[in-house]
Design an enzyme around this catalytic site. Sequence first.
Site, mmCIF file in Angstrom:
data_model
loop_
_atom_site.group_PDB
_atom_site.id
_atom_site.type_symbol
_atom_site.label_atom_id
_atom_site.label_comp_id
_atom_site.label_asym_id
_atom_site.label_seq_id
_atom_site.Cartn_x
_atom_site.Cartn_y
_atom_site.Cartn_z
ATOM 1 N N ASP A 1 -13.261 -14.179 -25.502
ATOM 2 C CA ASP A 1 -13.326 -15.630 -25.761
ATOM 3 C C ASP A 1 -12.482 -15.988 -27.161
ATOM 4 O O ASP A 1 -12.764 -15.176 -27.981
ATOM 5 C CB ASP A 1 -14.674 -16.108 -25.792
ATOM 6 N N ILE A 2 -11.397 -16.840 -26.917
ATOM 7 C CA ILE A 2 -10.349 -16.879 -28.318
ATOM 8 C C ILE A 2 -11.362 -17.800 -29.065
ATOM 9 O O ILE A 2 -11.976 -18.595 -28.799
ATOM 10 C CB ILE A 2 -9.345 -17.730 -27.492
ATOM 11 N N ASN B 1 -6.374 -26.425 -30.528
ATOM 12 C CA ASN B 1 -6.148 -27.778 -29.553
ATOM 13 C C ASN B 1 -6.017 -28.918 -30.505
ATOM 14 O O ASN B 1 -5.059 -29.670 -30.534
ATOM 15 C CB ASN B 1 -7.281 -27.905 -28.643
ATOM 16 N N GLU C 1 -11.159 -21.262 -22.367
ATOM 17 C CA GLU C 1 -10.476 -20.040 -23.408
ATOM 18 C C GLU C 1 -11.150 -18.814 -22.962
ATOM 19 O O GLU C 1 -10.987 -18.038 -23.846
ATOM 20 C CB GLU C 1 -10.573 -20.361 -24.909
ATOM 21 N N ASP D 1 -2.296 -24.341 -24.768
ATOM 22 C CA ASP D 1 -1.744 -23.722 -23.682
ATOM 23 C C ASP D 1 -0.978 -22.587 -23.663
ATOM 24 O O ASP D 1 -1.202 -21.401 -22.997
ATOM 25 C CB ASP D 1 -0.926 -24.964 -22.727
#
Lengths: 318, 111
Positions: free
Chosen positions: A181-182, A189, A224, A198
């Site tokens: 998970d980022i 964003n 993400e 993106d």
Amino acid sequence: MTIDPSNPTSAKPIVLIVDDSPDVHRLLKARLRVEDLDVHSAEDGAAGLELARQIHPALILLDLDMPVMDGYEVLRTLKEDQATMNIPVIILSGLQNAQDKVTAFDLGAVDYVTKPFDIAELKVRVRSALRMQHLIQMLSQRAQIDGLSGLWNRRYFDTRWTEEVSRCTRHARPLSVAILDIDHFKSINDTYGHPAGDAVIQGMAKILQAACRQSDVACRYGGEEFVLIMTDTSPKDALVLCERVRTSLEGTNWPTHPDRRVTISIGVAGCAGACDATPDAWLHAADQNLYTAKKTGRNKIVCSELPTNTTGKLRAAG
Amino acid sequence: MANQNASSRGPILSEYANDADMAELVESFVAELPKRVEAIHSAVTQARGTDLKRLAHQLRGAAPGYGFPTIGAAAAALEDLMRQAPATAELSAFKSQIDELIDLCSRAAHR
């Protein structure tokens, strides 16, 4: 059927001829030579079924009137077997009456050509069946691929994960799964806009694909979040692979935000041998590890080994 | 039907005699025809009806593909007749169809 999303079109289509007459094999091989096909042949039904399972042809040309096992029985068996049920079958038969044709189509044949066959007609029918098969494969593959990242999507992951867990249990093979998970993705964003977000998803997908071996299955789980199935991989080895992904992402320069590094937290759960955990419980264990990684500072990996063949140690995810 | 009169009974050439792609195949098909004729003979003399029917069936499917539709038609006539006949029928009942098929096979030539 396993399709490699990075390589959707394989080389020459494989065509299997099942006919008891070697003359027909020779004739078809010579006549189809210009079509750029990989033509194999079997002289009876049993050998044809065996070969179909081995070589996974894109098309089968099947004779109906064969001794011992006739074409109807071969067709029925092909359609009952998960591994061969989607292979299109063209019947090549001397039987001319309508009832034979009806039976063949009812059993799942895609086309029916009567012997003696006109070679020009047969060629276009072969081409048409192969084209249809190619389109069907492409469609079913598209439905399993995530549009933004080009990785497998969640739907594909769910099926594949269940398969891999049961394979691990059956054959006592090592297996590991990672949930990635980022970190602080929402802030990327919000700060740099969605195109930047993106780009991070796509960059992460590239890093995952580069780190993966042929046998690994990289998926975008949603948002993400990514999952990576590592077959035949102990948690210890999975940790090494995931560390490579973590450092690679950490070291990446982002053109849209050169001053902002992107990191990832990873939860890994694996088993070095046979494991009793259900697919859900297993994934839950990886998710718990991801949670711990997030809680304890992010940009890190938390890995655990599931107990080998001891029941009751894991609770199913609720 | 491939019933020519006796005076015109010369060699039968493949329709693909001038097709370079097919030359080798036709040649090997023709070269194996005497073996088939022999197999038909022995099936008849040993009264093996199922074998005879299968030999006819295979020729019916293959011969036209090698450019010999008349052999295919004669084999088809024999096979159909045998399928319609009762299982107990003597093979001598099919004598004229068998002779016709053997005659055509014996006259096939690749060039």
